[in-house]
Design a protein around this motif. Structure first.
Motif, PDB file in Angstrom:
ATOM      1  N   ALA A   1       0.831  -1.206   0.000  1.00  0.00           N
ATOM      2  CA  ALA A   1       0.000   0.000   0.000  1.00  0.00           C
ATOM      3  C   ALA A   1       0.864   1.255   0.000  1.00  0.00           C
ATOM      4  N   TYR A   2       1.937   1.238   0.800  1.00  0.00           N
ATOM      5  CA  TYR A   2       2.792   2.418   0.876  1.00  0.00           C
ATOM      6  C   TYR A   2       3.645   2.582  -0.379  1.00  0.00           C
ATOM      7  N   ALA A   3       3.999   1.487  -1.018  1.00  0.00           N
ATOM      8  CA  ALA A   3       4.719   1.587  -2.295  1.00  0.00           C
ATOM      9  C   ALA A   3       3.804   2.196  -3.355  1.00  0.00           C
ATOM     10  N   MET A   4       2.544   1.767  -3.371  1.00  0.00           N
ATOM     11  CA  MET A   4       1.567   2.346  -4.296  1.00  0.00           C
ATOM     12  C   MET A   4       1.375   3.831  -4.007  1.00  0.00           C
ATOM     13  N   ALA A   5       1.285   4.171  -2.717  1.00  0.00           N
ATOM     14  CA  ALA A   5       1.071   5.563  -2.324  1.00  0.00           C
ATOM     15  C   ALA A   5       2.241   6.441  -2.758  1.00  0.00           C
ATOM     16  N   GLU A   6       3.451   5.940  -2.575  1.00  0.00           N
ATOM     17  CA  GLU A   6       4.630   6.698  -2.985  1.00  0.00           C
ATOM     18  C   GLU A   6       4.614   6.971  -4.486  1.00  0.00           C
ATOM     19  N   ASP A   7       4.204   5.968  -5.262  1.00  0.00           N
ATOM     20  CA  ASP A   7       4.102   6.126  -6.713  1.00  0.00           C
ATOM     21  C   ASP A   7       3.092   7.201  -7.079  1.00  0.00           C
ATOM     22  N   TRP A   8       1.921   7.166  -6.433  1.00  0.00           N
ATOM     23  CA  TRP A   8       0.876   8.129  -6.780  1.00  0.00           C
ATOM     24  C   TRP A   8       1.206   9.544  -6.298  1.00  0.00           C
ATOM     25  N   ILE A   9       1.891   9.656  -5.184  1.00  0.00           N
ATOM     26  CA  ILE A   9       2.327  10.979  -4.729  1.00  0.00           C
ATOM     27  C   ILE A   9       3.267  11.597  -5.753  1.00  0.00           C
ATOM     28  N   GLN A  10       4.145  10.773  -6.315  1.00  0.00           N
ATOM     29  CA  GLN A  10       5.041  11.259  -7.365  1.00  0.00           C
ATOM     30  C   GLN A  10       4.236  11.680  -8.594  1.00  0.00           C
ATOM     31  N   ARG A  11       3.246  10.885  -8.979  1.00  0.00           N
ATOM     32  CA  ARG A  11       2.461  11.158 -10.186  1.00  0.00           C
ATOM     33  C   ARG A  11       1.730  12.496 -10.112  1.00  0.00           C
ATOM     34  N   VAL A  12       1.248  12.845  -8.918  1.00  0.00           N
ATOM     35  CA  VAL A  12       0.496  14.094  -8.793  1.00  0.00           C
ATOM     36  C   VAL A  12       1.387  15.267  -8.382  1.00  0.00           C
ATOM     37  N   GLY A  13       2.703  15.050  -8.420  1.00  0.00           N
ATOM     38  CA  GLY A  13       3.625  16.162  -8.193  1.00  0.00           C
ATOM     39  C   GLY A  13       3.845  16.538  -6.751  1.00  0.00           C
ATOM     40  N   LEU A  14       3.643  15.575  -5.823  1.00  0.00           N
ATOM     41  CA  LEU A  14       3.819  15.864  -4.398  1.00  0.00           C
ATOM     42  C   LEU A  14       4.954  15.035  -3.792  1.00  0.00           C
ATOM     43  N   GLY A  15       5.913  14.641  -4.624  1.00  0.00           N
ATOM     44  CA  GLY A  15       6.982  13.764  -4.159  1.00  0.00           C
ATOM     45  C   GLY A  15       7.752  14.291  -2.963  1.00  0.00           C
ATOM     46  N   LYS A  16       7.852  15.604  -2.846  1.00  0.00           N
ATOM     47  CA  LYS A  16       8.618  16.196  -1.745  1.00  0.00           C
ATOM     48  C   LYS A  16       7.757  16.466  -0.507  1.00  0.00           C
ATOM     49  N   PHE A  17       6.472  16.109  -0.582  1.00  0.00           N
ATOM     50  CA  PHE A  17       5.550  16.497   0.495  1.00  0.00           C
ATOM     51  C   PHE A  17       4.881  15.300   1.170  1.00  0.00           C
ATOM     52  N   GLY A  18       5.454  14.117   0.995  1.00  0.00           N
ATOM     53  CA  GLY A  18       4.829  12.916   1.550  1.00  0.00           C
ATOM     54  C   GLY A  18       4.665  12.943   3.052  1.00  0.00           C
ATOM     55  N   LYS A  19       5.583  13.607   3.770  1.00  0.00           N
ATOM     56  CA  LYS A  19       5.527  13.633   5.238  1.00  0.00           C
ATOM     57  C   LYS A  19       4.771  14.862   5.770  1.00  0.00           C
ATOM     58  N   HIS A  20       4.324  15.718   4.863  1.00  0.00           N
ATOM     59  CA  HIS A  20       3.572  16.898   5.298  1.00  0.00           C
ATOM     60  C   HIS A  20       2.141  16.512   5.694  1.00  0.00           C
ATOM     61  N   TYR A  21       1.544  17.385   6.518  1.00  0.00           N
ATOM     62  CA  TYR A  21       0.161  17.195   6.937  1.00  0.00           C
ATOM     63  C   TYR A  21      -0.736  18.164   6.173  1.00  0.00           C
ATOM     64  N   PRO A  22      -2.047  17.853   6.066  1.00  0.00           N
ATOM     65  CA  PRO A  22      -2.935  18.689   5.244  1.00  0.00           C
ATOM     66  C   PRO A  22      -2.882  20.174   5.572  1.00  0.00           C
ATOM     67  N   HIS A  23      -2.745  20.525   6.849  1.00  0.00           N
ATOM     68  CA  HIS A  23      -2.730  21.953   7.207  1.00  0.00           C
ATOM     69  C   HIS A  23      -1.482  22.661   6.692  1.00  0.00           C
ATOM     70  N   GLN A  24      -0.491  21.899   6.263  1.00  0.00           N
ATOM     71  CA  GLN A  24       0.748  22.488   5.735  1.00  0.00           C
ATOM     72  C   GLN A  24       0.709  22.640   4.209  1.00  0.00           C
ATOM     73  N   LEU A  25      -0.398  22.272   3.595  1.00  0.00           N
ATOM     74  CA  LEU A  25      -0.523  22.277   2.142  1.00  0.00           C
ATOM     75  C   LEU A  25      -1.473  23.376   1.662  1.00  0.00           C
ATOM     76  N   SER A  26      -1.263  23.829   0.439  1.00  0.00           N
ATOM     77  CA  SER A  26      -2.206  24.764  -0.189  1.00  0.00           C
ATOM     78  C   SER A  26      -3.454  24.012  -0.636  1.00  0.00           C
ATOM     79  N   GLY A  27      -4.482  24.776  -1.046  1.00  0.00           N
ATOM     80  CA  GLY A  27      -5.705  24.156  -1.523  1.00  0.00           C
ATOM     81  C   GLY A  27      -5.479  23.263  -2.729  1.00  0.00           C
TER      82      GLY A  27
END
Length: 261
Positions: free
Chosen positions: A116-142
């Motif tokens: 599951a986490y390998a899949m998640a890492e792949d999809w985070i990269q696909r949507v351009g959030l590769g550097k933000f995997g450890k961030h929490y929602p309140h730390q992200l823009s809309g």
């Protein structure tokens, strides 16, 4: 099952609500809509015409008073795991990091944690959030939270994707970027999309067909084929003569209904 069987099929659907004081409200009347496998359909219409109601009937959260709704050739019977849903509001867990949010779906569906986490890492990269995997929602823009929502949904490989004004709260620049991101991801999946929006230009830029609903009770007023070539870049397709012509024709239909509503 034949590929010619619609992914979604509304057959003479009407829906009536009964309020606590006994008054009846007809939300949809004799509504018909067939969505093919791999097709992107947008639904537009005035406020209160039943656009979001159609999505709730596809998921089984609402049942028609009259008529039938079929998904993949069979009547809707409750929540279907082949359906993904992206809401207007963020559906992320605020106490979980980006990667934890994206991995939750596969784990809930029985995938081992490591997979599951390998899949998640792949999809985070696909949507351009590769550097933000450890961030929490309140730390992200809309816009970044919307990217998380897309990853959360597409990681489960939905055959049908339902989207209820998912980008309406974003500024225009971010919204355009997210529209292109959606088209890029969708084009590689073969899934069907039903996209509800108040934004006519958004509907035309994204969809293969646009369904125009009348003022309540919502009925199908007209269907427009959007014969613009794919792949599309939403920021540039708006300036094509065919796009402008379609906008004028559909707005003429829609303006009448908005006035009535």
């Amino acid at each position: 099952m034949s590929d010619s069987t619609p992914a979604i099929d509304f057959r003479g659907v009407s829906l009536r609500f009964i309020s606590a004081d006994g008054n009846a409200t007809v939300a949809l009347r004799n509504f018909n809509m067939a969505v093919a496998r791999g097709e992107f359909v947008a639904i537009v219409g005035p406020t209160g015409c039943g656009k979001s109601t159609t999505l709730n009937m596809i998921t089984g959260l609402l049942k028609p008073t009259v008529g039938e709704v079929h998904v993949m050739g069979k009547p809707v019977q409750g929540i279907d795991p082949r359906i993904g849903f992206v809401f207007q509001a963020d559906a992320v867990f605020p106490w979980r990091s980006v990667i934890d949010n994206v991995a939750a779906g596969p784990m809930f569906r029985g995938k081992p944690k490591q997979e599951a986490y390998a899949m998640a890492e792949d999809w985070i990269q696909r949507v351009g959030l590769g550097k933000f995997g450890k961030h929490y929602p309140h730390q992200l823009s809309g816009g970044m939270r919307k990217r998380v929502a897309l990853a959360q949904t597409f990681i489960n490989n939905p055959e049908i994707l339902l989207m209820d004004e998912p980008f309406s709260a974003l500024d225009m620049q971010t919204r355009t970027l997210m529209q292109d991101e959606l088209l890029k991801i969708w084009s590689g999946t073969g899934g069907s999309v039903v996209f509800v929006t108040h934004d006519l230009e958004e509907a035309i830029a994204l969809a293969d067909r646009v369904f125009v609903l009348s003022a309540r009770p919502g009925t199908l007023k007209r269907v427009y084929e959007i014969d613009l070539p794919r792949p599309r870049v939403t920021s540039t397709v708006r300036y094509e003569p065919k796009f402008i012509e379609l906008s004028k024709h559909i707005w003429d239909d829609l303006r009448e209904e908005v006035t009535l509503a």
